[in-house]
Motif scaffolding. Sequence first.
Motif, PDB file in Angstrom:
ATOM      1  N   LEU A 211       1.493 -10.356   2.802  1.00  0.00           N
ATOM      2  CA  LEU A 211       1.708  -9.157   3.131  1.00  0.00           C
ATOM      3  C   LEU A 211       2.875  -8.548   2.558  1.00  0.00           C
ATOM      4  O   LEU A 211       3.336  -7.598   1.999  1.00  0.00           O
ATOM      5  CB  LEU A 211       1.288  -8.771   4.410  1.00  0.00           C
ATOM      6  CG  LEU A 211      -0.164  -8.638   4.576  1.00  0.00           C
ATOM      7  CD1 LEU A 211      -0.432  -8.679   6.027  1.00  0.00           C
ATOM      8  CD2 LEU A 211      -0.762  -7.305   4.105  1.00  0.00           C
ATOM      9  N   ALA A 212       4.094  -9.468   3.130  1.00  0.00           N
ATOM     10  CA  ALA A 212       5.492  -8.958   2.597  1.00  0.00           C
ATOM     11  C   ALA A 212       5.697  -8.881   1.349  1.00  0.00           C
ATOM     12  O   ALA A 212       6.358  -8.076   0.617  1.00  0.00           O
ATOM     13  CB  ALA A 212       6.490 -10.017   3.525  1.00  0.00           C
ATOM     14  N   VAL A 213       5.192 -10.029   0.752  1.00  0.00           N
ATOM     15  CA  VAL A 213       5.355 -10.063  -0.967  1.00  0.00           C
ATOM     16  C   VAL A 213       4.616  -8.948  -1.643  1.00  0.00           C
ATOM     17  O   VAL A 213       5.184  -8.272  -2.502  1.00  0.00           O
ATOM     18  CB  VAL A 213       4.832 -11.424  -1.406  1.00  0.00           C
ATOM     19  CG1 VAL A 213       4.921 -11.611  -3.013  1.00  0.00           C
ATOM     20  CG2 VAL A 213       5.560 -12.491  -0.832  1.00  0.00           C
ATOM     21  N   ALA A 214       3.543  -8.545  -1.095  1.00  0.00           N
ATOM     22  CA  ALA A 214       2.717  -7.754  -1.876  1.00  0.00           C
ATOM     23  C   ALA A 214       3.407  -6.298  -1.516  1.00  0.00           C
ATOM     24  O   ALA A 214       3.098  -5.575  -2.505  1.00  0.00           O
ATOM     25  CB  ALA A 214       1.319  -7.495  -1.212  1.00  0.00           C
ATOM     26  N   VAL A 215       3.927  -5.923  -0.580  1.00  0.00           N
ATOM     27  CA  VAL A 215       4.443  -4.578  -0.338  1.00  0.00           C
ATOM     28  C   VAL A 215       5.683  -4.393  -1.564  1.00  0.00           C
ATOM     29  O   VAL A 215       5.539  -3.317  -1.940  1.00  0.00           O
ATOM     30  CB  VAL A 215       5.178  -4.610   0.815  1.00  0.00           C
ATOM     31  CG1 VAL A 215       6.239  -3.354   1.142  1.00  0.00           C
ATOM     32  CG2 VAL A 215       4.218  -4.420   1.988  1.00  0.00           C
ATOM     33  N   VAL A 216       6.632  -5.655  -1.722  1.00  0.00           N
ATOM     34  CA  VAL A 216       7.497  -5.111  -2.936  1.00  0.00           C
ATOM     35  C   VAL A 216       6.836  -5.409  -4.348  1.00  0.00           C
ATOM     36  O   VAL A 216       7.272  -4.234  -4.911  1.00  0.00           O
ATOM     37  CB  VAL A 216       8.440  -6.283  -2.601  1.00  0.00           C
ATOM     38  CG1 VAL A 216       9.523  -6.422  -3.660  1.00  0.00           C
ATOM     39  CG2 VAL A 216       9.267  -6.554  -1.349  1.00  0.00           C
ATOM     40  N   LEU A 217       5.758  -6.230  -4.652  1.00  0.00           N
ATOM     41  CA  LEU A 217       5.039  -6.200  -5.627  1.00  0.00           C
ATOM     42  C   LEU A 217       4.619  -4.678  -6.111  1.00  0.00           C
ATOM     43  O   LEU A 217       4.786  -4.324  -7.270  1.00  0.00           O
ATOM     44  CB  LEU A 217       4.181  -7.112  -5.708  1.00  0.00           C
ATOM     45  CG  LEU A 217       3.093  -7.385  -7.026  1.00  0.00           C
ATOM     46  CD1 LEU A 217       4.079  -7.527  -8.131  1.00  0.00           C
ATOM     47  CD2 LEU A 217       2.105  -8.434  -6.595  1.00  0.00           C
ATOM     48  N   ILE A 218       4.020  -4.319  -5.196  1.00  0.00           N
ATOM     49  CA  ILE A 218       3.134  -2.838  -5.149  1.00  0.00           C
ATOM     50  C   ILE A 218       4.100  -1.679  -5.445  1.00  0.00           C
ATOM     51  O   ILE A 218       3.859  -0.974  -6.392  1.00  0.00           O
ATOM     52  CB  ILE A 218       2.284  -2.606  -4.107  1.00  0.00           C
ATOM     53  CG1 ILE A 218       1.090  -3.750  -4.181  1.00  0.00           C
ATOM     54  CG2 ILE A 218       1.691  -1.125  -4.060  1.00  0.00           C
ATOM     55  CD1 ILE A 218       0.084  -3.834  -2.806  1.00  0.00           C
ATOM     56  N   ALA A 219       5.172  -1.793  -4.768  1.00  0.00           N
ATOM     57  CA  ALA A 219       6.256  -0.573  -4.728  1.00  0.00           C
ATOM     58  C   ALA A 219       6.931  -0.822  -6.275  1.00  0.00           C
ATOM     59  O   ALA A 219       6.828   0.413  -6.930  1.00  0.00           O
ATOM     60  CB  ALA A 219       7.220  -0.814  -3.900  1.00  0.00           C
ATOM     61  N   VAL A 220       7.021  -1.924  -6.543  1.00  0.00           N
ATOM     62  CA  VAL A 220       7.659  -1.992  -7.969  1.00  0.00           C
ATOM     63  C   VAL A 220       6.827  -1.689  -9.349  1.00  0.00           C
ATOM     64  O   VAL A 220       7.025  -1.039 -10.102  1.00  0.00           O
ATOM     65  CB  VAL A 220       8.327  -3.466  -8.079  1.00  0.00           C
ATOM     66  CG1 VAL A 220       8.907  -3.767  -9.714  1.00  0.00           C
ATOM     67  CG2 VAL A 220       9.547  -3.845  -7.294  1.00  0.00           C
ATOM     68  N   SER A 221       5.403  -2.018  -9.033  1.00  0.00           N
ATOM     69  CA  SER A 221       4.508  -1.941 -10.087  1.00  0.00           C
ATOM     70  C   SER A 221       4.044  -0.481 -10.446  1.00  0.00           C
ATOM     71  O   SER A 221       3.672  -0.322 -11.490  1.00  0.00           O
ATOM     72  CB  SER A 221       3.178  -2.884  -9.462  1.00  0.00           C
ATOM     73  OG  SER A 221       2.602  -2.044  -8.557  1.00  0.00           O
ATOM     74  N   TYR A 222       4.498   0.356  -9.229  1.00  0.00           N
ATOM     75  CA  TYR A 222       4.207   1.923  -9.530  1.00  0.00           C
ATOM     76  C   TYR A 222       5.501   2.270 -10.064  1.00  0.00           C
ATOM     77  O   TYR A 222       5.537   3.166 -10.834  1.00  0.00           O
ATOM     78  CB  TYR A 222       3.925   2.407  -8.017  1.00  0.00           C
ATOM     79  CG  TYR A 222       2.250   2.489  -7.888  1.00  0.00           C
ATOM     80  CD1 TYR A 222       1.508   2.953  -8.716  1.00  0.00           C
ATOM     81  CD2 TYR A 222       1.964   1.414  -7.159  1.00  0.00           C
ATOM     82  CE1 TYR A 222       0.152   3.259  -8.211  1.00  0.00           C
ATOM     83  CE2 TYR A 222       0.592   1.395  -6.684  1.00  0.00           C
ATOM     84  CZ  TYR A 222      -0.301   2.333  -7.361  1.00  0.00           C
ATOM     85  OH  TYR A 222      -1.498   2.351  -7.223  1.00  0.00           O
ATOM     86  N   LEU A 223       6.743   1.999  -9.231  1.00  0.00           N
ATOM     87  CA  LEU A 223       8.045   2.948  -9.739  1.00  0.00           C
ATOM     88  C   LEU A 223       8.363   2.691 -11.242  1.00  0.00           C
ATOM     89  O   LEU A 223       8.905   3.616 -11.718  1.00  0.00           O
ATOM     90  CB  LEU A 223       9.047   2.582  -8.778  1.00  0.00           C
ATOM     91  CG  LEU A 223       9.136   3.129  -7.306  1.00  0.00           C
ATOM     92  CD1 LEU A 223      10.084   2.498  -6.466  1.00  0.00           C
ATOM     93  CD2 LEU A 223       9.392   4.654  -7.595  1.00  0.00           C
ATOM     94  N   LEU A 224       8.611   1.349 -11.596  1.00  0.00           N
ATOM     95  CA  LEU A 224       9.162   1.236 -12.892  1.00  0.00           C
ATOM     96  C   LEU A 224       8.416   1.869 -14.055  1.00  0.00           C
ATOM     97  O   LEU A 224       8.891   2.552 -14.908  1.00  0.00           O
ATOM     98  CB  LEU A 224       9.146  -0.462 -12.952  1.00  0.00           C
ATOM     99  CG  LEU A 224      10.264  -0.999 -12.252  1.00  0.00           C
ATOM    100  CD1 LEU A 224      10.281  -2.555 -12.606  1.00  0.00           C
ATOM    101  CD2 LEU A 224      11.591  -0.423 -12.443  1.00  0.00           C
TER     102      LEU A 224
END
Length: 505
Positions: free
Chosen positions: A275-288
Amino acid sequence: MNQEILMTSRQPSQNREQQRQEDPQSHGTRAQEHAPHDQQQLQNGQQTTVQQGGGQRKITLIPLVFLIYFEVAGGPYGSEKAVRAAGPLFTLLGFLIFPFAWGVPESLVTAELAAAFPGNGGFVLWADHAFGPMAGSLLGTWKYLSIVINIAAYPALVADYLGGSVAPAVADPGRARTGAVIGMTLFLSFLNYAGLSIVGWGAVTLGVVSLAPFVLMAAMAVPKVRPRRWALQVKGGKDWRMFFNTLFWNLNYWDSASTMAGEVDRPERTFPRALAVAVVLIAVSYLLPLMAATGATDAPPDAWVNGYLADAAGIIGGPWLKYWTGAGAVLSSVGMFEAQMSSGAFQLLGMADLGLLPSIFSRRAARTGTPWVAIAASTAVTIAVSFLGFDDVVATANFLYSLGTLLEFAAFLWLRARHPALKRPYRVPLPLPALAAMCAVPSAFLAYVCVVAGWRVFAVAGGLTALGVGWHGVMRVCRAKKLLRFNNSTVVAADLQEDAGDDTV
């Protein structure tokens, strides 16, 4: 893994003693037998007892990260309407703040409770242990219907992307689109039958391939980005209802993977990390990608319809990147469909293990271990709702999910308050008042989503809730009169306790 979780919650003391004599290994240690009544029942509910076929748990850290990724997001596809509704700036702020303000609290709740109750069914188990079978059944109804309604959006989304590039005939209503949506639903459901291990590692592959064009697009957009473009305004007033529904639809379902906790290797360690890894991955996958597409193109917010990200990729990198991005949208939708279909199917399996559904829903395929009856049922429901309008699908799924998540937060806080000594391999390191404050922020947003849903969504959700309550009543009658076969008949005792006003857990 081909394991089932045998839950023994809320039994009267006489029934518990009889089961200890028949199967002492399934009821903890002798010291636990002298624990308080309600605490002992919760500890019993955590026991994992039956292994089918001698298999081992199959889902490890990396597949679980990508299953969560596809449960929640699957990439920025489908986020275009947020730009159309409120403009680039608010969209970027939304996808910067929301994954943490919303995703982190729900991820922490999921990590603690999935580790404490590592069985299939996830949040259904949590509500069942906190408030009883009725609460578990109702939360299961809300979440399950939310999942299958949400799944129905993905074949339609694929048709939108295909219609804008390679198959214009499926873009507009008609026989071609109807056939494409039904055909994709059946085919993707059949893939889900192949097994959870294949779905998990398939999610890794799909995630890498579908994210790759956005990584390239972001890199190629750097010299073309003009920050002033992020401040473009929409014509007329902002559509906040559409904005928040789109934002929420793209970033919810953090807890859905918990329904497969019984299939996860060492869930007490794997879930918090994933879950910790997924939070960062998901935020980056939208923002960039959104920063690149809004900052490097001059398209007004009105041009941002489903599928525009592929057009933006073409403007930035050329036709080859446009087609790769369009193909990535199809692959991402496949990944989201597969992950959420697995979640819904294993939720039904967990509810059958609890005795909330007939035992037929816990049947697994002999070779793959997948709950094939649950998959077939979910496929039928998905097809039935697949021809609702996209906006109606999003709003209804969000509303039902919000109701279920509010009950889920209540179960989390209740278990912390009433059962502080419950074994929690992972524990959110906050006291109860801080936990209540942590849950208050996403709960306020959930309440807002419910309030602005509109009368049609209220009517549909009210009807589905009534259906869920009626279904629970029918299942109680069927258990009591033995009209259907259930895996756990002891839930009848809990129902009788509820009728008698017994407030034990």
